[in-house]
Scaffold this motif. Structure first.
Motif, PDB file in Angstrom:
ATOM      1  N   ALA A 106     -24.445 -38.067  28.762  1.00 32.75           N
ATOM      2  CA  ALA A 106     -25.601 -37.472  28.092  1.00 32.75           C
ATOM      3  C   ALA A 106     -25.191 -36.127  27.510  1.00 32.75           C
ATOM      4  N   PRO A 107     -24.922 -36.070  26.206  1.00 29.44           N
ATOM      5  CA  PRO A 107     -24.499 -34.797  25.609  1.00 29.44           C
ATOM      6  C   PRO A 107     -25.668 -33.872  25.311  1.00 29.44           C
ATOM      7  N   ASN A 108     -25.422 -32.561  25.428  1.00 29.55           N
ATOM      8  CA  ASN A 108     -26.245 -31.596  24.724  1.00 29.55           C
ATOM      9  C   ASN A 108     -25.756 -31.683  23.284  1.00 29.55           C
ATOM     10  N   GLN A 109     -26.593 -32.146  22.400  1.00 31.60           N
ATOM     11  CA  GLN A 109     -26.130 -32.535  21.078  1.00 31.60           C
ATOM     12  C   GLN A 109     -25.799 -31.337  20.180  1.00 31.60           C
ATOM     13  N   ARG A 110     -25.364 -31.652  18.968  1.00 30.52           N
ATOM     14  CA  ARG A 110     -24.966 -30.633  18.005  1.00 30.52           C
ATOM     15  C   ARG A 110     -26.088 -29.604  17.848  1.00 30.52           C
ATOM     16  N   GLY A 111     -25.725 -28.344  18.000  1.00 34.49           N
ATOM     17  CA  GLY A 111     -26.708 -27.263  17.953  1.00 34.49           C
ATOM     18  C   GLY A 111     -27.159 -26.827  19.336  1.00 34.49           C
ATOM     19  N   TYR A 112     -27.146 -27.744  20.283  1.00 30.52           N
ATOM     20  CA  TYR A 112     -27.568 -27.452  21.654  1.00 30.52           C
ATOM     21  C   TYR A 112     -26.391 -27.007  22.516  1.00 30.52           C
ATOM     22  N   SER A 113     -25.205 -27.522  22.241  1.00 33.29           N
ATOM     23  CA  SER A 113     -23.995 -27.115  22.951  1.00 33.29           C
ATOM     24  C   SER A 113     -23.420 -25.854  22.309  1.00 33.29           C
ATOM     25  N   ASP A 114     -22.992 -24.906  23.138  1.00 30.96           N
ATOM     26  CA  ASP A 114     -22.448 -23.655  22.617  1.00 30.96           C
ATOM     27  C   ASP A 114     -21.261 -23.893  21.693  1.00 30.96           C
ATOM     28  N   GLY A 115     -20.470 -24.919  21.971  1.00 27.56           N
ATOM     29  CA  GLY A 115     -19.274 -25.171  21.180  1.00 27.56           C
ATOM     30  C   GLY A 115     -19.480 -26.145  20.040  1.00 27.56           C
ATOM     31  N   ALA A 116     -20.711 -26.513  19.783  1.00 30.61           N
ATOM     32  CA  ALA A 116     -21.014 -27.475  18.717  1.00 30.61           C
ATOM     33  C   ALA A 116     -22.160 -26.940  17.875  1.00 30.61           C
ATOM     34  N   ARG A 117     -21.923 -25.798  17.258  1.00 26.62           N
ATOM     35  CA  ARG A 117     -22.993 -25.103  16.546  1.00 26.62           C
ATOM     36  C   ARG A 117     -22.490 -24.595  15.189  1.00 26.62           C
ATOM     37  N   PRO A 118     -22.063 -25.490  14.306  1.00 30.30           N
ATOM     38  CA  PRO A 118     -21.566 -25.049  12.993  1.00 30.30           C
ATOM     39  C   PRO A 118     -22.697 -24.451  12.160  1.00 30.30           C
ATOM     40  N   GLU A 119     -22.353 -23.525  11.280  1.00 27.64           N
ATOM     41  CA  GLU A 119     -23.353 -22.881  10.438  1.00 27.64           C
ATOM     42  C   GLU A 119     -23.678 -23.760   9.235  1.00 27.64           C
ATOM     43  N   LYS A 163     -30.688 -17.070  19.709  1.00 26.13           N
ATOM     44  CA  LYS A 163     -31.184 -17.223  18.350  1.00 26.13           C
ATOM     45  C   LYS A 163     -30.338 -18.243  17.580  1.00 26.13           C
ATOM     46  N   GLU A 164     -29.020 -18.197  17.776  1.00 23.75           N
ATOM     47  CA  GLU A 164     -28.150 -19.135  17.072  1.00 23.75           C
ATOM     48  C   GLU A 164     -28.496 -20.579  17.419  1.00 23.75           C
ATOM     49  N   THR A 177     -30.859 -25.858  16.116  1.00 27.29           N
ATOM     50  CA  THR A 177     -31.699 -26.998  16.483  1.00 27.29           C
ATOM     51  C   THR A 177     -32.830 -27.215  15.483  1.00 27.29           C
ATOM     52  N   ILE A 178     -33.368 -26.132  14.941  1.00 24.04           N
ATOM     53  CA  ILE A 178     -34.396 -26.262  13.896  1.00 24.04           C
ATOM     54  C   ILE A 178     -33.772 -26.808  12.617  1.00 24.04           C
ATOM     55  N   ASN A 179     -32.477 -26.591  12.442  1.00 23.81           N
ATOM     56  CA  ASN A 179     -31.797 -27.134  11.260  1.00 23.81           C
ATOM     57  C   ASN A 179     -31.813 -28.660  11.227  1.00 23.81           C
ATOM     58  N   TRP A 180     -32.028 -29.316  12.352  1.00 26.34           N
ATOM     59  CA  TRP A 180     -32.214 -30.769  12.333  1.00 26.34           C
ATOM     60  C   TRP A 180     -33.406 -31.108  11.432  1.00 26.34           C
ATOM     61  N   TYR A 181     -34.492 -30.355  11.592  1.00 25.10           N
ATOM     62  CA  TYR A 181     -35.684 -30.581  10.769  1.00 25.10           C
ATOM     63  C   TYR A 181     -35.402 -30.227   9.308  1.00 25.10           C
ATOM     64  N   ARG A 182     -34.779 -29.081   9.097  1.00 22.97           N
ATOM     65  CA  ARG A 182     -34.509 -28.639   7.729  1.00 22.97           C
ATOM     66  C   ARG A 182     -33.618 -29.631   6.993  1.00 22.97           C
ATOM     67  N   ALA A 183     -32.608 -30.138   7.685  1.00 19.16           N
ATOM     68  CA  ALA A 183     -31.704 -31.101   7.054  1.00 19.16           C
ATOM     69  C   ALA A 183     -32.431 -32.398   6.720  1.00 19.16           C
ATOM     70  N   ALA A 184     -33.357 -32.794   7.581  1.00 19.02           N
ATOM     71  CA  ALA A 184     -34.061 -34.054   7.375  1.00 19.02           C
ATOM     72  C   ALA A 184     -35.107 -33.963   6.275  1.00 19.02           C
ATOM     73  N   PHE A 185     -35.743 -32.795   6.124  1.00 20.07           N
ATOM     74  CA  PHE A 185     -36.882 -32.697   5.224  1.00 20.07           C
ATOM     75  C   PHE A 185     -36.654 -31.819   3.990  1.00 20.07           C
ATOM     76  N   LYS A 186     -35.529 -31.092   3.952  1.00 11.82           N
ATOM     77  CA  LYS A 186     -35.301 -30.190   2.827  1.00 11.82           C
ATOM     78  C   LYS A 186     -34.077 -30.557   1.995  1.00 11.82           C
ATOM     79  N   THR A 187     -33.017 -31.060   2.621  1.00 14.79           N
ATOM     80  CA  THR A 187     -31.789 -31.307   1.889  1.00 14.79           C
ATOM     81  C   THR A 187     -31.939 -32.524   0.986  1.00 14.79           C
TER      82      THR A 187
END
Length: 290
Positions: A60-73, A197-198, A203-213
């Motif tokens: 069970a991963p802490n997914q992209r954005g949730y893991s400290d080492g998986a947080r690309p900008e 904050k990062e 994690t909010i970028n999941w929404y932005r990517a789904a609804f804005k990009t």
């Protein structure tokens, strides 16, 4: 069988994911569990222990954005396609998993539907909690008044910086209200993530990517294919975020073995309805064991 839940870090897609594992050293089939927002992999611990006792290997991963080492900008790094590719890459990383069972709740369910669509040959069985087939949800968001009302918060999430500030204010006061009644250990685990904050931005970028990009050659639209993978779908009739219209339409995409369970419950199924969910998911995976 081993019931100990461990915290381990795995590399996949050039990122480092903090994961909960249970029974990973065993020889059984792999199950990958995907959490939602605003949650973490801790929601799956009881279910992981149940399945590990049956001989399964649980990740069970802490997914992209949730893991400290998986947080690309950048919002573009959080498309459903990118998030789904992480799951397949993690399966390859842990090894002995040409095919695996998949379980997801909330956003984890949305990503799970993408995995099942793009990589159907990798999935033995699929158990979705709360969120229906992505095409059905998108239709409801456009055409169903109840679903639009339930999804109003998404418009706030589209604003730059605003949701990060709102969710972080007063030591995550708004999130704490959302988590009211949860086990304290769940809340403390979530706060380790959302006090950053990062992490809130990612994690909010999941929404932005789904609804804005916009769709382009690098991130084409996910096809609205029928699902032939054996599928279990559990939904609570009092769900705060998901209305019935999308749930009912979701059934029409199911072309393989399919079981739907409607509970007199809300959205947080693994927090307040874990016993029935664990029972149903365990039985469904056992039914479709290779």
């Amino acid at each position: 069988m081993n019931r100990q839940v461990k915290i381990e870090v795995f590399s996949a897609n050039g990122l480092s994911f903090t994961c909960r594992t249970c029974g990973l050293e065993q020889q059984g089939e792999l199950i990958i569990f995907l959490h939602g927002f605003p949650e973490s992999s801790i929601i799956w611990e009881k279910l992981m222990q149940t399945m590990a006792e049956k001989g399964y290997r649980c990740l069970a991963p802490n997914q992209r954005g949730y893991s400290d080492g998986a947080r690309p900008e950048g919002i573009g790094n959080y498309t459903n396609r990118a998030l789904a590719s992480d799951i397949v890459a993690l399966a390859d990383t842990v090894g002995n998993a040409e095919k695996f069972h998949l379980v997801g709740h909330d956003w984890g369910a949305a990503i799970g539907w993408t995995v099942v669509t793009l990589y159907p040959e990798r999935i033995v069985s699929w158990s979705a909690l709360s969120v229906p087939h992505s095409a059905a949800y998108k239709w409801a968001l456009s055409n169903d008044k109840v679903q639009r009302e339930k999804s109003q918060y998404i418009f706030t999430f589209m604003e730059p910086e605003v949701p990060e500030s709102l969710l972080g204010a007063n030591d995550c006061e708004r999130l704490r209200k959302l988590w009211e009644g949860f086990d304290q250990n769940f809340i403390e685990d979530y706060l380790k993530i959302f006090r950053q904050k990062e992490a809130r931005t990612a994690t909010i970028n999941w929404y932005r990517a789904a609804f804005k990009t916009s769709e382009n050659g690098d991130s084409p639209a996910i096809p609205n294919w029928d699902v032939h993978t054996p599928t279990l779908f559990i939904w609570g009739s009092n769900d705060l975020a998901i209305a019935k219209a999308g749930v009912e339409l979701s059934h029409t995409y199911m072309k393989g073995d399919y079981k739907f369970i409607e509970l007199d419950a809300g959205h947080w199924l693994m927090q307040f309805n874990d016993e029935i969910c664990i029972k149903e998911i365990a039985e469904y995976i056992e039914k479709h064991k290779e």
